[in-house]
Design an enzyme around this catalytic site. Structure first.
Site: not given
Ligand code: PAF
Length: 284
Positions: A30-31, A33-34, A37, A147, A149-150
């Protein structure tokens, strides 16, 4: 690097790459960025010939009243970072391009999707899976990277990829941390200096909890002590702290042995943060 804003244009570029035998690695984001990412991008690049990073702040995964409007957006800086990182395609579509037929939910997250993150953010995982499914249909990658983390997102996306995109390899990248231990996150940009210190305190609690669990503390006792400690942090509203069995994403009991994950979510001020740490419980 090519900045591509339409699904059709991206597909044309990728078809040409595939026609000469190249494989495609994909990192959806979702941008904002760090380095975290970028480490996922490294993983995609190591495992494929051509890399695609998408940046799309998906409205479907934000509930009313959440931080969709405040979610950090920095397309220009992101684009520079990805150019330096030799990414082949930055895919930054409009909502119309992602959802040409309307924003109906097409993927349901099921029971696990209504626990932990899903309990506090109803519909979040349905919206997340719907966009991941759509992006996968557009990009058709050979390799996709998320990632760790999620953790709950990873649990559900892994299932989606296994069920609907069987030929795509699913890779999980480790969490990158600041020297303070704070997990890198786009939302960290919305913390002020005092809140950053508090967020660092949360990571430090997780580290202590991990070490206690690895040296024989009982899960229930350790969780209750650290829940108390987290609740006492200033500006912090703890949502959950749990140790889960990663195979089923459910809390473990005191007899559990083996690989587990500590998961936490808390709001610091208005900023919702999550973190995950791997832990091995019992005899090693
Ligand atoms: O983890 C994220 O940034 C978002 O949930 C994703 C996977 C890009 C979906 O919008």
């Amino acid at each position: 690097m090519k900045l591509v804003t339409s699904a059709r244009a991206l597909q044309e570029f990728l078809d040409a790459d595939r026609a000469v035998g190249k494989t495609v690695g994909f990192v959806p984001t979702m941008g904002a960025l760090h380095a975290g990412h970028l480490s996922l991008v490294d993983l995609a690049q190591k495992n494929s010939d051509v890399s695609v990073v998408s940046i799309f702040v998906n409205p479907l995964q934000f509930s009313p009243g959440e931080d969709f409007d405040k979610y950090p957006r920095s397309l220009e800086a992101d684009s520079e970072l990805l150019t330096e990182h030799k990414v082949d395609y930055l895919f930054a579509p409009s909502a119309k391009d992602v959802y040409p037929n309307g924003t109906d939910i097409t993927q349901r997250a099921g029971v696990v999707g209504s626990t932990f993150e899903g309990a506090s953010r109803p519909g979040h995982f349905d919206g997340m899976l719907t966009v991941v499914n759509r992006l996968m249909e557009i990009v058709e990658p050979n390799v996709v990277v998320f990632g760790e983390k999620d953790a709950q997102q990873v649990f559900m996306v892994r299932k989606l990829i296994g069920a609907r995109f069987k030929d795509c390899q699913f890779l999980e990248g480790p969490t990158l941390r600041e020297s303070s231990g704070l997990a890198m996150s786009s939302r960290n940009r919305n913390l002020d200096a005092e809140q950053t210190k508090i967020a660092e305190g949360i990571s430090q609690q997780l580290l202590k909890l991990k070490s206690e669990l690895e040296t024989g503390s009982t899960v229930s006792e350790a969780i209750s002590a650290h829940t108390e400690a987290l609740r006492s942090l200033a500006q912090t509203k703890l949502d959950y702290l749990a140790v889960i069995d990663p195979q089923i994403f459910r809390p473990v009991d005191d007899n559990y042995q083996g690989a587990a994950k500590i998961i936490v979510a808390a709001k610091v001020g208005e900023v919702r943060l999550i973190d995950t740490m791997n832990v091995t419980i019992g005899k090693q």
